[in-house]
Design a protein around this motif. Structure first.
Motif: not given
Length: 158
Positions: A25, A23, A58
């Motif tokens: 960001a 993941k 994100y």
């Protein structure tokens, strides 16, 4: 190596790891939006090309490059985030403001990575003028966003 001799978007495949479950960001400065939007596009394209899932990427915007550090810290402290990519652009002006901002951002981003023991990548352009920024945000010198994303991928494979 001097930027004039190298396209920033050319890199080796060494240390490229599987990122399908990672993941990311991305913290993007709104100041100099024409440039930072292009950096973001380059970073996203690279992450997806190397196997990141769209739902694992994100984006959070901050007002300017100075705020990248705190934005990065807020995201890096989240256990589910594997790497943070900071994207900004500070263009040299007529005052020393440029020096203070660039120094603070570079040091701040470094400290966030060390504090949270995860890749926090400095994807901030520090050009002398708008044309140099454009050249490094998808122009003749490639895209620094692409370079920032591949740096994050390689650091996850360290």
């Amino acid at each position: 190596m001097a930027t004039s001799l190298k396209n920033l978007s050319q890199h080796t495949q060494e240390n490229v790891t599987d990122i399908s479950d990672k993941k990311f960001a991305l913290v993007v400065a709104e100041w100099n939006d024409e440039i930072t939007s292009s950096l973001y596009s380059g970073a996203i394209e690279t992450l997806l090309r190397y196997g990141a899932k769209k739902e694992n990427i994100y984006r959070k915007n901050v007002p300017g490059s100075f705020e990248l550090t705190l934005g990065a810290q807020w995201l890096a402290k989240l256990d589910e985030i594997d790497a943070v990519i900071c994207l900004g652009c500070v263009i040299q002006g007529e005052t020393r403001h440029f020096d203070f901002i660039c120094d603070a951002v570079a040091n701040g981003i470094t400290q966030v990575g060390l504090k949270y023991d995860k890749p926090v990548i400095f994807g901030v352009l520090t050009p002398d003028n708008q044309q140099q920024a454009l050249d490094r945000a998808g122009g003749k010198h490639g895209n620094k966003g692409d370079e920032a994303a591949i740096t994050a991928i390689k650091m996850l494979g360290f």
